[in-house]
Design an enzyme around this catalytic site. Structure first.
Site, PDB file in Angstrom:
ATOM      1  N   LYS A  53       5.002  -5.700   7.829  1.00  0.00           N
ATOM      2  CA  LYS A  53       4.049  -6.802   7.638  1.00  0.00           C
ATOM      3  C   LYS A  53       3.743  -7.638   8.879  1.00  0.00           C
ATOM      4  O   LYS A  53       2.989  -7.197   9.751  1.00  0.00           O
ATOM      5  CB  LYS A  53       4.536  -7.672   6.476  1.00  0.00           C
TER       6      LYS A  53
ATOM      7  N   ASP B 154      16.327  -6.503   3.893  1.00  0.00           N
ATOM      8  CA  ASP B 154      14.935  -6.048   3.875  1.00  0.00           C
ATOM      9  C   ASP B 154      14.062  -7.250   4.235  1.00  0.00           C
ATOM     10  O   ASP B 154      13.786  -8.120   3.419  1.00  0.00           O
ATOM     11  CB  ASP B 154      14.574  -5.478   2.498  1.00  0.00           C
TER      12      ASP B 154
ATOM     13  N   TYR C 190      12.098  -5.979  -4.333  1.00  0.00           N
ATOM     14  CA  TYR C 190      11.225  -4.815  -4.176  1.00  0.00           C
ATOM     15  C   TYR C 190      11.416  -4.276  -2.765  1.00  0.00           C
ATOM     16  O   TYR C 190      11.401  -5.054  -1.802  1.00  0.00           O
ATOM     17  CB  TYR C 190       9.760  -5.233  -4.393  1.00  0.00           C
TER      18      TYR C 190
HETATM   19  N1  PMP Z   1      10.107  -4.428   1.136  1.00  0.00           N
HETATM   20  C1  PMP Z   1       9.614  -5.617   0.779  1.00  0.00           C
HETATM   21  C2  PMP Z   1      10.533  -6.804   0.757  1.00  0.00           C
HETATM   22  C3  PMP Z   1       8.268  -5.771   0.455  1.00  0.00           C
HETATM   23  O1  PMP Z   1       7.807  -6.968   0.090  1.00  0.00           O
HETATM   24  C4  PMP Z   1       7.430  -4.635   0.514  1.00  0.00           C
HETATM   25  C5  PMP Z   1       5.938  -4.733   0.203  1.00  0.00           C
HETATM   26  N2  PMP Z   1       5.501  -5.832  -0.427  1.00  0.00           N
HETATM   27  C6  PMP Z   1       7.982  -3.413   0.883  1.00  0.00           C
HETATM   28  C7  PMP Z   1       9.320  -3.336   1.214  1.00  0.00           C
HETATM   29  C8  PMP Z   1       7.129  -2.181   0.981  1.00  0.00           C
HETATM   30  O2  PMP Z   1       6.288  -2.284   2.060  1.00  0.00           O
HETATM   31  P1  PMP Z   1       4.957  -1.398   2.164  1.00  0.00           P
HETATM   32  O3  PMP Z   1       4.033  -1.927   1.114  1.00  0.00           O
HETATM   33  O4  PMP Z   1       4.486  -1.610   3.567  1.00  0.00           O
HETATM   34  O5  PMP Z   1       5.360   0.011   1.917  1.00  0.00           O
END
Ligand code: PMP
Length: 437
Positions: free
Chosen positions: A274, A246, A143
């Site tokens: 995060k 990511d 994701y």
């Molecule tokens: N990349 C990863 C690996 C994630 O786990 C997430 C959110 N869980 C995102 C991108 C998207 O981040 P955000 O919710 O801050 O938009």
């Protein structure tokens, strides 16, 4: 978690004006069970009836130092007295970028944004601008945020719609994504050297970027097979593809320098969010100098009114400063290891076949004889019904772990040995309850 009276009344109020009572679909567990929080401190959250939960969701991962951390809050309170948004470069932006460069191997320059979605979206644009190619390869079960580029075959998808693993098709994760976007994404099963090699042999020269979660942070924290990340690095070098890690979940969590430090494999671009801000909204795109310099005005567009704002950057400055003391990971790894080991022992004691995946800061559990290695396995092999039943029993009894086993357990440095002991006791109660013992 059937709501108590006050929590129930509060959630009813929320649902009147917010669809499903949540501001992110992932938070909705149903009308009676969706978590509501009235207060949070250290490793705990409290609902509107004053019930305390040991929190292992931690906002889906950002809280690394504990909720309402005084060191971070004090820095933010001091900073905001002098203004929060200027459309001009200020000191917190520079000190955060300097710290990221210092801590994360391979990162030479940084641009700041506000969320994981925003930073993966810009990282992909930079890679496309740099390579002058359009296609991005992503992996099933990974994701990367809510933008239309990447909402294909994520962990919320059904592999039945993902086609044959040797010729994967992109499964659209949402209504509203234009069909034309499908042609811009190439899917591959994660952790599978053979299929990826075949795809790149055919399409390698068309692909701008390979984007990957180095640990499956949205898939039970599965770890890469030995040599897999190295293989990605080699293949990207061979075809002139930009490798994007990511690190929205792994960054500043599995190690101070994220996956680059933990696995010793360096991408061309990393995306962080995060844990970077301990819950305050901030994210970063970090990468090699020549690639990052593509964001020159008139070349690749990157912008945002709130990018690098004082609230997020002051929080990140304090979070990274605290992290550099070394205390964060010492505690978090000790408590996380106790939990990983202890949960494994409880399951063994009660005859439940299982695997514990990931790292102490971010781990997952699968129940079942077979060890999953990718998202397709995760969908079919583990007993998720039993996992959820254990999870709901935990939540009812004050341990806030996500009942959806694809989401890892997260640790923060405020979790204590006593929290771990209480959690293990309640985990054993939950297993006994589910096995009717
Ligand atoms: N990349 C990863 C690996 C994630 O786990 C997430 C959110 N869980 C995102 C991108 C998207 O981040 P955000 O919710 O801050 O938009």
């Amino acid at each position: 978690m059937p709501h108590g009276k006050k929590s129930h009344e509060f959630f009813e109020r929320a649902k009147k004006v917010i669809p499903y009572g949540v501001n992110s679909n992932f938070r909705y567990w149903g009308d009676n069970d969706t978590p509501v929080v009235a207060d949070a401190k250290d490793g705990y959250v409290y609902d509107f009836d004053g019930k305390r939960y040991i929190d292992y969701r931690l906002g889906f991962g950002p809280i690394i130092l504990g909720h309402a951390d005084p060191f971070v809050n004090e820095r933010v309170i001091e900073a905001i007295q002098h203004g929060v948004t200027f459309a001009a470069t200020h000191k917190y932006e520079v000190s955060v970028a300097e710290r990221i460069v210092e801590m994360c191997p391979g990162v030479e320059m940084v641009r700041l944004t506000n969320s994981g979605t925003e930073c993966t979206m810009h990282a992909i644009r930079i890679a496309r601008g740099y390579t002058e190619r359009d296609i991005v390869l992503k992996f099933e079960g990974c994701y990367h945020g809510m933008h239309d580029y990447m909402l294909w075959s994520t962990a919320s998808g059904d592999p039945a719609g993902m086609g044959d693993r040797h010729a994967p098709s992109a499964y659209k994760q949402s209504l509203g994504i234009p069909e034309v976007m499908r042609g811009l994404v190439q899917l591959a099963p994660w952790n599978d050297v053979e299929v990826l090699g075949d795809i790149l042999e055919k399409r390698g020269e068309e692909i701008a970027a390979v984007i990957v979660e180095p640990i499956l942070g949205n898939g039970t924290a599965l770890t890469p097979q030995p040599g897999y990340l190295e293989f990605l690095r080699e293949q990207c070098d061979q075809y002139g593809i930009v490798l994007i890690f990511d690190e929205v979940k792994t960054g500043f969590r599995i190690a101070p320098g994220g996956a680059g430090e933990y696995f010793g494999v360096l991408p061309d671009i990393s995306t962080f969010a995060k844990a970077l801000g301990n819950g305050y909204p901030i994210a970063a795109i970090g990468g090699k100098r020549d690639i990052m310099m593509m964001v020159e005005p008139g070349k690749v567009a990157h912008g945002g009114t709130y990018s690098g704002n004082v609230v997020g950057t002051a929080a990140a400055e304090a979070t990274l400063e605290f992290m550099s003391t070394g205390k964060v990971f010492e505690n978090l790894n000790r408590v996380g290891t106790t939990l990983m080991k202890g949960i494994g022992e409880i399951l063994t004691r009660h005859g439940v076949a299982h695997y514990v995946h990931g790292t102490p800061a971010m781990f997952g559990i699968t129940l079942g004889e077979a060890k999953p290695k990718d998202f397709r396995d995760l969908y079919t092999l583990p007993d998720w019904k039993m996992y959820e039943a254990i999870g709901m029993h935990l939540v009812e009894n004050g341990v806030m772990a996500e009942p959806d086993g694809l989401e890892p357990w997260f640790l923060c440095s405020d979790h204590t040995d006593e929290d771990a002991a209480e959690t293990l006791q309640k985990y054993e109660d939950a297993v006994k309850h589910v096995l009717n013992k």
